[in-house]
Design an enzyme around this catalytic site. Structure first.
Site, PDB file in Angstrom:
ATOM      1  N   GLU A   1      13.168 -10.146 100.097  1.00  0.00           N
ATOM      2  CA  GLU A   1      14.288 -11.847  99.207  1.00  0.00           C
ATOM      3  C   GLU A   1      13.034 -12.660  99.106  1.00  0.00           C
ATOM      4  O   GLU A   1      12.088 -12.793  99.846  1.00  0.00           O
ATOM      5  CB  GLU A   1      15.648 -12.347  99.636  1.00  0.00           C
TER       6      GLU A   1
ATOM      7  N   ARG B   1      13.160 -27.889  97.633  1.00  0.00           N
ATOM      8  CA  ARG B   1      14.161 -27.062  96.198  1.00  0.00           C
ATOM      9  C   ARG B   1      15.543 -27.297  96.974  1.00  0.00           C
ATOM     10  O   ARG B   1      16.840 -26.991  96.556  1.00  0.00           O
ATOM     11  CB  ARG B   1      14.450 -25.188  97.436  1.00  0.00           C
TER      12      ARG B   1
ATOM     13  N   ARG C   1      32.497  -2.470  97.314  1.00  0.00           N
ATOM     14  CA  ARG C   1      32.606  -3.374  95.971  1.00  0.00           C
ATOM     15  C   ARG C   1      32.888  -2.711  94.217  1.00  0.00           C
ATOM     16  O   ARG C   1      32.624  -3.563  93.465  1.00  0.00           O
ATOM     17  CB  ARG C   1      31.073  -3.619  95.767  1.00  0.00           C
TER      18      ARG C   1
ATOM     19  N   ARG D   1      10.786 -21.029  98.990  1.00  0.00           N
ATOM     20  CA  ARG D   1       9.567 -21.412 100.160  1.00  0.00           C
ATOM     21  C   ARG D   1       7.803 -21.800  99.605  1.00  0.00           C
ATOM     22  O   ARG D   1       7.652 -22.668 100.030  1.00  0.00           O
ATOM     23  CB  ARG D   1       9.002 -21.153 101.591  1.00  0.00           C
TER      24      ARG D   1
ATOM     25  N   SER E   1      11.784 -15.987  98.092  1.00  0.00           N
ATOM     26  CA  SER E   1      11.750 -17.549  98.573  1.00  0.00           C
ATOM     27  C   SER E   1      11.555 -18.922  98.229  1.00  0.00           C
ATOM     28  O   SER E   1       9.507 -18.366  97.426  1.00  0.00           O
ATOM     29  CB  SER E   1      10.964 -17.508  99.579  1.00  0.00           C
TER      30      SER E   1
ATOM     31  N   GLN F   1      26.988 -12.690  99.242  1.00  0.00           N
ATOM     32  CA  GLN F   1      27.888 -11.305  99.219  1.00  0.00           C
ATOM     33  C   GLN F   1      27.479 -10.321  99.894  1.00  0.00           C
ATOM     34  O   GLN F   1      27.733  -9.504 100.846  1.00  0.00           O
ATOM     35  CB  GLN F   1      29.182 -11.062  98.366  1.00  0.00           C
ATOM     36  N   TRP F   2      26.495  -9.653  98.873  1.00  0.00           N
ATOM     37  CA  TRP F   2      25.981  -8.693  99.328  1.00  0.00           C
ATOM     38  C   TRP F   2      25.254  -8.138 100.157  1.00  0.00           C
ATOM     39  O   TRP F   2      25.489  -7.123 101.200  1.00  0.00           O
ATOM     40  CB  TRP F   2      24.736  -7.900  98.415  1.00  0.00           C
TER      41      TRP F   2
ATOM     42  N   SER G   1      25.869  12.995 108.302  1.00  0.00           N
ATOM     43  CA  SER G   1      24.008  12.928 108.653  1.00  0.00           C
ATOM     44  C   SER G   1      23.265  12.978 107.262  1.00  0.00           C
ATOM     45  O   SER G   1      21.962  12.674 107.511  1.00  0.00           O
ATOM     46  CB  SER G   1      24.092  13.226 109.828  1.00  0.00           C
TER      47      SER G   1
END
Length: 237
Positions: free
Chosen positions: A104, A176, A204, A108, A106, A85-86, A65
Site C-alpha cells: 500500500e 498526516r 463481500r 510517510r 504510504s 475492512q479488506w 489446491s
C-alpha cells in the site's frame, strides 16, 4: 459494470473516485484443470466439456489446491474504511498464506494531494434498528445535505492544517495526523490465488456486507471472470 482502460489495463470505476484495475494474471481455467490432471501425468491445451465438469467437481467436493496455481494481481483505489475492512479479511482468511500479498502507498513518503470519499446527500444511511453493525434505510434528503456539508467542512479544515504543518517543516509521517483518515483514498496492490479471490467474493458480495465494499467486490468479480469464467462460476455462490 463497465470495463474501461487505465494505464493500458482493464479497470472498473467504483464510488465517486475509486477503481479496481486488473494489473496481471497468471493462468486461466485451463491452469486449474492441468494442475488437477498432473496426478495422472495429463495436460490439456484447450478447455472442453470434460474439463468444465472437472472444475465443477473440484469446487463441489472442496478439492481447492488446483485453484491456488492461478493468481491475480489488482491495483485498488478506495477509501481507507474499505481498505481496512479488506485487510482484515486478508489477515483473517484461512487462505492468507496461499499467494496473498498486499503493498500500500504510504503518507510517510507520499505528499500528493489528498483525495477523499464524499457522499452525496442521498447516499447517507441510517443505523439499523436491530443490529450493532451494518446500515439501514437512507436518511432524509434534508438531513443528508446538512451532513454532507459538515463532512466537506471537516475535510477542508483537516487539509488546511495538514498543509500548514508541512509548510512549517513538520515531517510528512506526522503531518498526516491532521488528515481525516477513514474517508481518505489510498492505493494498493493486492495479489491473491484464485481460491483467495473466490473466498473474498463469497464474503463481500453477500447482501449483508458493507455496501461500499460490495461495490469493489463486484468490480473484482467482473474483472476476474474475464480469465476464470468457469472456475468462478463454480466457486462463487
Amino acid at each position: 459494470m463497465e470495463i474501461i482502460e487505465i494505464k493500458g489495463k482493464p479497470t472498473v470505476k467504483v464510488l465517486d473516485k475509486g477503481y479496481v484495475r486488473m494489473v496481471d494474471t497468471m493462468g486461466d481455467d485451463l491452469t486449474v484443470v492441468n494442475a488437477a490432471r498432473v496426478s495422472y501425468d495429463k495436460q490439456k491445451e484447450e478447455l472442453d466439456e470434460r474439463d468444465e465438469r472437472l472444475i465443477r467437481f473440484l469446487a463441489r467436493e472442496g478439492h481447492t489446491s488446483p485453484f491456488r496455481h492461478a493468481s491475480l494481481q489488482f491495483e485498488i483505489y478506495a477509501p481507507l474504511m474499505v481498505a481496512r475492512q479488506w485487510w482484515k479479511y486478508v489477515v483473517g482468511s484461512s487462505h492468507q498464506d496461499n499467494m496473498v500479498a498486499w503493498n500500500e502507498s504510504s503518507r510517510r513518503y507520499v505528499t500528493e494531494e489528498p483525495t477523499f470519499y464524499i457522499l452525496a446527500p442521498d447516499e447517507w444511511r441510517q443505523a439499523p434498528e436491530n443490529s450493532k453493525q451494518g446500515s439501514g434505510d437512507p436518511v432524509d434528503t434534508v438531513d443528508g445535505i446538512e451532513i454532507s456539508g459538515k463532512l466537506i467542512r471537516f475535510i477542508n479544515e483537516g487539509e488546511r492544517l495538514y498543509r500548514e504543518a508541512l509548510e512549517v517543516g513538520i515531517c510528512a509521517e506526522q503531518a498526516r495526523l491532521f488528515l481525516p483518515a477513514y474517508g481518505m483514498y489510498v492505493r494498493w496492490y493486492w495479489t491473491s490465488s484464485l481460491q483467495g479471490v473466490a473466498h473474498f467474493l463469497n464474503q463481500r458480495l453477500a447482501h449483508d456486507a458493507q455496501k461500499e465494499i460490495q461495490g469493489y467486490a463486484q468490480a473484482v468479480d467482473v474483472l476476474a471472470r474475464k480469465d476464470f469464467p468457469r472456475s468462478l462460476e463454480e466457486l462463487v455462490k
